[in-house]
Design a protein around this motif. Structure first.
Motif, short mmCIF file in Angstrom:
data_model
loop_
_atom_site.label_atom_id
_atom_site.label_comp_id
_atom_site.label_asym_id
_atom_site.label_seq_id
_atom_site.Cartn_x
_atom_site.Cartn_y
_atom_site.Cartn_z
N LEU A 152 -8.33 -51.98 -36.12
CA LEU A 152 -8.08 -52.60 -37.52
C LEU A 152 -8.72 -54.03 -36.82
CD1 LEU A 152 -3.44 -51.63 -37.51
CD2 LEU A 152 -5.88 -51.18 -39.15
N MET A 153 -9.10 -54.59 -35.97
CA MET A 153 -9.41 -55.88 -36.39
C MET A 153 -11.16 -55.78 -36.85
SD MET A 153 -9.70 -58.14 -32.60
CE MET A 153 -10.18 -56.77 -32.39
N LEU A 154 -11.66 -54.82 -36.05
CA LEU A 154 -13.13 -54.45 -36.35
C LEU A 154 -12.71 -54.09 -37.69
CD1 LEU A 154 -14.47 -52.08 -33.56
CD2 LEU A 154 -14.50 -54.49 -33.93
N VAL A 155 -11.83 -52.98 -38.36
CA VAL A 155 -12.07 -53.38 -39.98
C VAL A 155 -12.15 -54.77 -40.66
CG1 VAL A 155 -11.20 -52.65 -41.91
CG2 VAL A 155 -11.54 -50.45 -39.48
N ALA A 156 -11.05 -55.46 -39.81
CA ALA A 156 -10.87 -56.90 -40.61
C ALA A 156 -11.82 -57.99 -41.23
CB ALA A 156 -9.04 -57.36 -40.45
N VAL A 157 -12.78 -57.60 -39.56
CA VAL A 157 -13.82 -58.57 -39.49
C VAL A 157 -15.54 -58.11 -40.17
CG1 VAL A 157 -15.79 -59.38 -37.36
CG2 VAL A 157 -12.67 -59.15 -36.78
N GLY A 158 -15.02 -56.56 -40.16
CA GLY A 158 -16.02 -56.52 -40.79
C GLY A 158 -16.21 -56.59 -43.05
N MET A 159 -14.55 -56.76 -43.49
CA MET A 159 -14.51 -57.09 -44.33
C MET A 159 -14.83 -58.00 -44.82
SD MET A 159 -11.17 -54.41 -45.38
CE MET A 159 -11.29 -55.26 -46.94
N SER A 160 -14.49 -58.88 -43.73
CA SER A 160 -14.45 -60.56 -44.37
C SER A 160 -15.76 -60.84 -43.55
CB SER A 160 -13.50 -60.92 -42.72
OG SER A 160 -14.62 -61.03 -41.84
N ARG A 161 -17.39 -59.85 -43.31
CA ARG A 161 -18.40 -60.33 -43.03
C ARG A 161 -18.95 -59.91 -44.65
NH1 ARG A 161 -19.75 -64.53 -41.21
NH2 ARG A 161 -21.73 -63.71 -40.14
N ILE A 162 -18.37 -58.87 -45.33
CA ILE A 162 -18.58 -58.07 -46.15
C ILE A 162 -18.01 -58.89 -47.36
CG2 ILE A 162 -18.70 -56.18 -48.24
CD1 ILE A 162 -18.79 -54.19 -45.18
N PHE A 163 -17.13 -59.69 -47.03
CA PHE A 163 -16.42 -61.01 -48.47
C PHE A 163 -17.61 -61.70 -48.69
CE2 PHE A 163 -14.06 -63.94 -49.82
CZ PHE A 163 -13.27 -63.69 -50.68
N ILE A 164 -17.87 -62.81 -47.67
CA ILE A 164 -18.35 -63.68 -48.14
C ILE A 164 -19.77 -63.52 -47.85
CG2 ILE A 164 -16.56 -64.96 -46.09
CD1 ILE A 164 -19.39 -64.76 -44.18
N LEU A 165 -20.73 -62.79 -47.76
CA LEU A 165 -21.47 -61.84 -48.03
C LEU A 165 -22.36 -62.18 -46.79
CD1 LEU A 165 -22.42 -63.76 -52.23
CD2 LEU A 165 -21.62 -60.91 -51.32
N ALA A 166 -22.21 -62.05 -45.66
CA ALA A 166 -22.93 -62.41 -44.59
C ALA A 166 -23.88 -60.81 -44.53
CB ALA A 166 -22.38 -63.12 -43.91
#
Length: 339
Positions: A152-166
């Motif tokens: 769950l943490m890896l999914v959350a970190v990955g989505m956060s990186r996609i969200f901020i356009l990084a």
């Protein structure tokens, strides 16, 4: 790759549109996934729970981030926030996306360093915790809980990186898989009790090999500063471009932390033996100390001075956690017991 990048940008735009009211949460998650957090947050917390696991976290963090840097130099990954402008595919299409203060990293994008280092370091933690829970309870369900948290943490970190356009989604997936493999492999050999010369050799070896690789690629006509130029060109705000996100900052952090780990084990082999209450106090004081060390302002010109001081800053980190703070706490608690 164009189709992959296009789908990734559309996914980021959709994610922003649907979850923009959760912007603060995404920012917190992406900061928790920052490789720097493995050195300043996860390492001290883990060390005061389990000395071996703490040393393993620092070891895995440094090596996985160094490998991430090498992969980025070799793979030339784009980042969404500059690819949108460079590709010119969305000039005639309605695409509403937003950048944030943590968007404008200057290194290449593939694979994701946040995902890779998080996957590697947290594998050390969850595998140790899972083994501990199983040894105490013999319950497969309970011992599997840390691994569910890990996913769950890896999914959350990955989505956060996609969200901020990084990052693009495929970069996050590549980083997570690579980090998981590194976590499994590197955590099997933890350099506890190794001599200072070993850590000095590893630190200088990683530093020199990266510099030689950089020089070799430059000699072949490959401009490794291409990503920095694009980040400066397409970042919404100039102040969001920070030198501590540059590739050489991660290199000096990794090499400094490894040398610091060797020095700490040299000054105090085996560390300080503390009961749980002094350990909790040591964790609190260490966290405050690392917070202030991290906030120390460094001159950005000349860059050589910045990188040198950045190196020293992360040499200090293991000294605070392993030697200085536990030593002071031990001194006072020991005196109290004697009295």
């Amino acid at each position: 790759m164009e189709a992959l990048h296009t789908q990734g940008v559309l996914m980021a735009a959709s994610l922003q549109q649907r979850t923009m009211d959760q912007e603060r949460l995404w920012q917190v998650v992406t900061h928790m996934g920052d490789p720097k957090a493995a050195f300043l947050l996860l390492f001290p917390f883990t060390y005061f729970v389990s000395r071996r696991a703490g040393v393993a976290v620092l070891w895995v963090a440094a090596l996985s981030e160094w490998l991430n840097l090498v992969f980025k130099w070799m793979l030339f990954g784009e980042r969404p926030f500059w690819w949108i402008g460079e590709s010119r595919l969305f000039e005639d299409k309605q695409l509403t996306v937003q950048q944030f203060s943590s968007t404008c990293e200057t290194g290449p994008g593939s694979p994701s360093g946040h995902a890779m280092v998080t996957a590697a370091c947290w594998w050390v933690v969850v595998s140790s915790l899972g083994s501990f829970l199983y040894s105490r309870t013999r319950s497969l369900v309970l011992s599997a809980a840390p691994f569910l948290f890990y996913v769950l943490m890896l999914v959350a970190v990955g989505m956060s990186r996609i969200f901020i356009l990084a990052h693009f989604p495929h970069q996050v997936i590549a980083g997570s898989i690579t980090g998981f493999i590194l976590g499994v492999v590197l955590s099997r050999r933890v350099p506890e009790g190794r001599p200072l010369l070993f850590f000095f050799g590893v630190s200088m070896g990683l530093l020199l090999s990266a510099l030689l690789l950089h020089a070799g690629l430059e000699q072949l006509g490959i401009d490794l500063s291409w990503s920095i130029a694009l980040a400066k060109k397409w970042c919404s705000r100039a102040e969001w471009i920070r030198l501590d996100t540059a590739p050489f900052s991660s290199l000096t952090r990794d090499c400094g932390a490894l040398l610091g780990l060797g020095l700490a084990q040299y000054w105090k082999p085996g560390g300080w033996s503390l009961p749980w209450a002094p350990r909790a106090l040591s964790l609190a004081i260490s966290s405050m100390g690392l917070y202030h060390v991290n906030r120390l302002p460094l001159p950005v010109r000349p860059q050589g001075v910045f990188y040198g001081l950045f190196f020293v800053k992360f040499v200090i980190v293991p000294q605070i956690v392993i030697v200085l703070v536990p030593g002071v706490v031990h001194l006072f608690t020991h005196k109290k017991k004697k009295d």
